[in-house]
Design an enzyme around this catalytic site. Structure first.
Site, mmCIF file in Angstrom:
data_model
loop_
_atom_site.group_PDB
_atom_site.id
_atom_site.type_symbol
_atom_site.label_atom_id
_atom_site.label_comp_id
_atom_site.label_asym_id
_atom_site.label_seq_id
_atom_site.Cartn_x
_atom_site.Cartn_y
_atom_site.Cartn_z
ATOM 1 N N LYS A 192 0.838 -1.199 0.000
ATOM 2 C CA LYS A 192 0.000 0.000 0.000
ATOM 3 C C LYS A 192 0.877 1.254 0.000
ATOM 4 O O LYS A 192 0.674 2.175 -0.768
ATOM 5 C CB LYS A 192 -0.929 -0.022 1.216
ATOM 6 C CG LYS A 192 -1.809 1.199 1.305
ATOM 7 C CD LYS A 192 -2.800 1.133 2.439
ATOM 8 C CE LYS A 192 -3.530 2.468 2.525
ATOM 9 N NZ LYS A 192 -4.447 2.562 3.641
ATOM 10 N N GLU A 198 10.575 -4.959 4.112
ATOM 11 C CA GLU A 198 10.606 -6.358 3.649
ATOM 12 C C GLU A 198 10.272 -6.447 2.162
ATOM 13 O O GLU A 198 10.936 -7.144 1.382
ATOM 14 C CB GLU A 198 9.588 -7.211 4.426
ATOM 15 C CG GLU A 198 9.932 -7.454 5.878
ATOM 16 C CD GLU A 198 9.383 -6.364 6.804
ATOM 17 O OE1 GLU A 198 9.137 -5.228 6.330
ATOM 18 O OE2 GLU A 198 9.217 -6.654 7.998
ATOM 19 N N GLY A 251 -4.654 -1.865 4.875
ATOM 20 C CA GLY A 251 -3.814 -2.998 4.457
ATOM 21 C C GLY A 251 -4.480 -4.347 4.676
ATOM 22 O O GLY A 251 -4.540 -5.179 3.776
ATOM 23 N N ARG A 252 -5.019 -4.574 5.884
ATOM 24 C CA ARG A 252 -5.598 -5.896 6.181
ATOM 25 C C ARG A 252 -6.971 -6.074 5.564
ATOM 26 O O ARG A 252 -7.594 -7.116 5.730
ATOM 27 C CB ARG A 252 -5.613 -6.139 7.689
ATOM 28 C CG ARG A 252 -6.304 -5.071 8.504
ATOM 29 C CD ARG A 252 -5.938 -5.173 9.967
ATOM 30 N NE ARG A 252 -6.413 -4.036 10.745
ATOM 31 C CZ ARG A 252 -5.779 -2.879 10.869
ATOM 32 N NH1 ARG A 252 -4.616 -2.704 10.259
ATOM 33 N NH2 ARG A 252 -6.278 -1.909 11.603
ATOM 34 N N GLU A 337 -4.632 -7.003 14.703
ATOM 35 C CA GLU A 337 -4.138 -5.678 14.300
ATOM 36 C C GLU A 337 -5.282 -4.660 14.358
ATOM 37 O O GLU A 337 -5.061 -3.480 14.633
ATOM 38 C CB GLU A 337 -3.528 -5.733 12.893
ATOM 39 C CG GLU A 337 -2.694 -4.512 12.554
ATOM 40 C CD GLU A 337 -1.793 -4.696 11.339
ATOM 41 O OE1 GLU A 337 -0.631 -5.120 11.496
ATOM 42 O OE2 GLU A 337 -2.247 -4.431 10.211
ATOM 43 N N HIS A 368 -5.275 -33.801 17.446
ATOM 44 C CA HIS A 368 -4.221 -34.670 17.977
ATOM 45 C C HIS A 368 -3.054 -33.854 18.510
ATOM 46 O O HIS A 368 -1.961 -34.382 18.727
ATOM 47 C CB HIS A 368 -3.762 -35.634 16.882
ATOM 48 C CG HIS A 368 -4.872 -36.519 16.419
ATOM 49 N ND1 HIS A 368 -5.147 -37.739 16.996
ATOM 50 C CD2 HIS A 368 -5.828 -36.320 15.479
ATOM 51 C CE1 HIS A 368 -6.202 -38.272 16.413
ATOM 52 N NE2 HIS A 368 -6.644 -37.428 15.483
ATOM 53 N N LYS A 479 9.489 -1.399 14.238
ATOM 54 C CA LYS A 479 10.089 -1.113 12.916
ATOM 55 C C LYS A 479 11.179 -0.051 13.073
ATOM 56 O O LYS A 479 12.263 -0.154 12.490
ATOM 57 C CB LYS A 479 9.031 -0.551 11.961
ATOM 58 C CG LYS A 479 8.037 -1.547 11.418
ATOM 59 C CD LYS A 479 7.176 -0.850 10.357
ATOM 60 C CE LYS A 479 5.903 -1.604 10.078
ATOM 61 N NZ LYS A 479 4.949 -0.883 9.226
HETATM 62 O O1 F6P Z 1 3.234 -3.459 9.738
HETATM 63 C C1 F6P Z 1 1.876 -3.376 9.626
HETATM 64 C C2 F6P Z 1 1.411 -3.037 8.237
HETATM 65 O O2 F6P Z 1 1.306 -1.660 8.103
HETATM 66 C C3 F6P Z 1 0.094 -3.732 7.938
HETATM 67 O O3 F6P Z 1 -0.994 -3.066 8.427
HETATM 68 C C4 F6P Z 1 0.134 -3.839 6.460
HETATM 69 O O4 F6P Z 1 -0.777 -4.772 5.993
HETATM 70 C C5 F6P Z 1 1.580 -4.230 6.256
HETATM 71 O O5 F6P Z 1 2.286 -3.500 7.222
HETATM 72 C C6 F6P Z 1 2.126 -3.997 4.895
HETATM 73 O O6 F6P Z 1 2.071 -2.641 4.532
HETATM 74 P P1 F6P Z 1 2.258 -2.193 3.049
HETATM 75 O O7 F6P Z 1 1.148 -2.780 2.238
HETATM 76 O O8 F6P Z 1 2.222 -0.695 3.061
HETATM 77 O O9 F6P Z 1 3.585 -2.706 2.565
#
Ligand code: F6P
Length: 507
Positions: A192, A198, A251-252, A337, A368, A479
């Site tokens: 987003k 990452e 995002g979620r 979250e 199990h 972060k």
């Molecule tokens: O670290 C949390 C977060 O902001 C989430 O809410 C989001 O889904 C994820 O990181 C990834 O964010 P982005 O889509 O901006 O890379």
């Protein structure tokens, strides 16, 4: 908490709390009150909340509580596109992606969707050369939803072989490389913000892999899925391959936007459209249904019953369907979250617990492994069971019957318990609650409705708790620390300093 809300919580606390078996014995209409099927044109979903401790008195009190908390007003405000995400001053517009919401937002989403459908169609037709694999790179909401939907809907095969990579651990990226031919692989960079470490680092790693393997124009093989198209252009992706979505999509909650590109690539546009339609049916149900027949609201009542009136700290989700094995991890982000907060909308400390810890697994494997504690342990864990009546396999139908029998058997056993006068180790206390979500069949449409149900359940919980379910500041500090460590030159606590020294990292 307002006085009106406080009064309703007090009323709820004061109500008698009969056992589940007593509730069934006292009310012959219990099933018709708490077990309801939602029809989704052909494929329905049954939502059975009868094995929870909700009864007419609690439902009545929870309805008054939700009224006092402004449930109907906040729900209407979300669908109207008001800025209900107050801390970030944004609307909450994931339902507009399904065609339900403020007309201008729905129209904008449709423009973006048409663009996405065209690119998906062009790739399927070979306009970008042979594409056999897609490496989708994103994290959190930019990965969990796509991973769940692709895994759930492609067991019979996929139009393009999709690999979702999220972790910064290079092992994850290399795993994907091993399964893909660089000359027939495309990349989807899903973020987003288009700033997430990452995703950016993994994206660069994937571009380098294409280059090292002789792909002449590696950036030409990448698509960006983002609400920050300018950053994607700066990163090197051509505008024609940038699929945008609106800032109002969290995002979620973003798998319905261009973040769902890998789903559409894997299953084809008609199935992706059916996925959106299934979610839209749940939106309309949630928006237009009042009272206890509102399924996400009813589920929120049970959630709050256990956290606030029984002190539960976790909630378990067990999918009796291998295709839904990623559902618990998807729900962990959605629920934890969204509602793992300690301050109210007014910025005051909350008065009670907010989100429980969501955890779970797949039945029957989990039986199990962790069900010992669920039946006889000292923690009360309200559970959701999720299953489909139609099997996902072509084996003898007896196979699937065993799966379903186990699913229903667990709920029945948890509720009934068992006495054991001679051997305390074989005593089952019973009266342990569960809800069951039973799909006629797992299809793109029912999966969409199932996910949307959980989104609205999460929102309904958040409204009654008086919190903002749509920000996530809690993830920022860690972060920042990681970035500071990487940059070097800052002082940390003695434990962290020693860990850095042990790993050979210069602080
Ligand atoms: O670290 C949390 C977060 O902001 C989430 O809410 C989001 O889904 C994820 O990181 C990834 O964010 P982005 O889509 O901006 O890379």
């Amino acid at each position: 908490m307002t006085q009106a809300v406080q009064t309703q919580w007090d009323a709820l606390r004061a109500l008698p709390k009969p056992k589940l078996t007593e509730l069934f014995a006292a009310d012959p209409d219990r099933l018709s009150m708490l077990s309801k099927k939602l029809d989704l044109a052909g494929d329905g979903i049954l939502f059975d909340w009868s094995k929870t401790h909700l009864d007419a008195a609690h439902i009545d009190a929870f309805l008054k509580l939700s009224e006092a908390a402004g449930f109907a007003e906040r729900r209407a405000a979300m669908f109207a596109g008001e800025h209900i995400n107050t801390t970030e001053d944004r609307p909450v517009e994931h339902t507009a992606l399904r065609g339900v919401g403020k007309p201008e937002s729905v129209a904008e989403a449709q423009v973006f969707q048409t663009r996405m459908a065209e690119l998906v169609g062009a790739i399927h037709k070979g306009a970008l050369g042979e594409v056999k694999h897609l490496i989708h790179i994103g994290i959190g909401g930019s990965a969990l939803g796509p991973a769940l939907a692709v895994d759930a809907l492609t067991r019979e095969g996929a139009l393009v072989d999709v690999h979702v990579v999220s972790n910064i651990d290079g092992v994850a990226l290399e795993d994907a490389f091993k399964k893909c031919d660089p000359h027939t692989t495309m990349l989807a960079i899903a973020s987003k913000t288009f700033t997430t470490t990452e995703t950016m680092v993994n994206g660069e790693g994937a571009i380098a892999w294409l280059k090292e393997n002789g792909v002449a124009d590696p950036y030409g093989r990448a698509v960006a899925l983002t609400a920050s198209p300018d950053k994607a252009v700066q990163w090197g992706i051509d505008e024609t391959r940038i699929l945008p979505f609106s800032e109002g999509v969290g995002g979620r909650y973003s798998l319905w936007s261009s973040i769902g590109f890998p789903i559409a690539i894997a299953v084809g546009w008609p199935d992706f459209a059916e996925f959106l339609e299934g979610a839209a049916k749940m939106d309309v149900h949630f928006r237009d249904t009042d009272g206890i027949d509102n399924l996400p609201l009813r589920a929120a009542f049970a959630d709050l019953f256990y956290t606030h009136l029984r002190g539960t700290q976790t909630r378990g989700v067990f999918a009796y369907d291998e295709r839904l094995k990623l559902l618990p991890s998807y729900l962990q982000q959605l629920e934890m979250e969204s509602n793992g907060k300690s301050v109210t909308l007014e910025g005051k400390p909350v008065d009670g617990p907010t989100a429980p810890i969501t955890w779970g697994g797949v039945g029957t494997d989990a039986q199990h492994a962790v069900f010992q504690l669920l039946h006889q342990g000292t923690n009360l864990v309200p559970l959701d069971f999720i299953a489909a009546i139609a099997p996902g396999d072509d084996l003898d139908p007896a196979h699937h019957r065993i799966l379903l029998s186990n699913c229903f058997g667990q709920g029945a056993a948890l509720m009934a318990g068992k006495t054991s006068p001679d051997n305390p180790a074989r005593f089952y206390p019973g009266d342990r609650p569960s809800a069951t979500i039973l799909l006629d069949e797992l299809t793109p449409g029912t999966l969409g409705a199932l996910i949307a149900f959980h989104e609205h359940r999460t929102f309904a919980n958040g409204i009654i708790l008086g919190i903002n379910s749509f920000d996530q500041f809690g993830v920022e500090l860690g972060k920042e620390m990681a970035k500071a460590i990487e940059k070097g030159g800052e002082k940390f606590d003695p434990s962290t300093t020693a860990l850095l020294a042990a790993a050979g990292i210069k602080a």
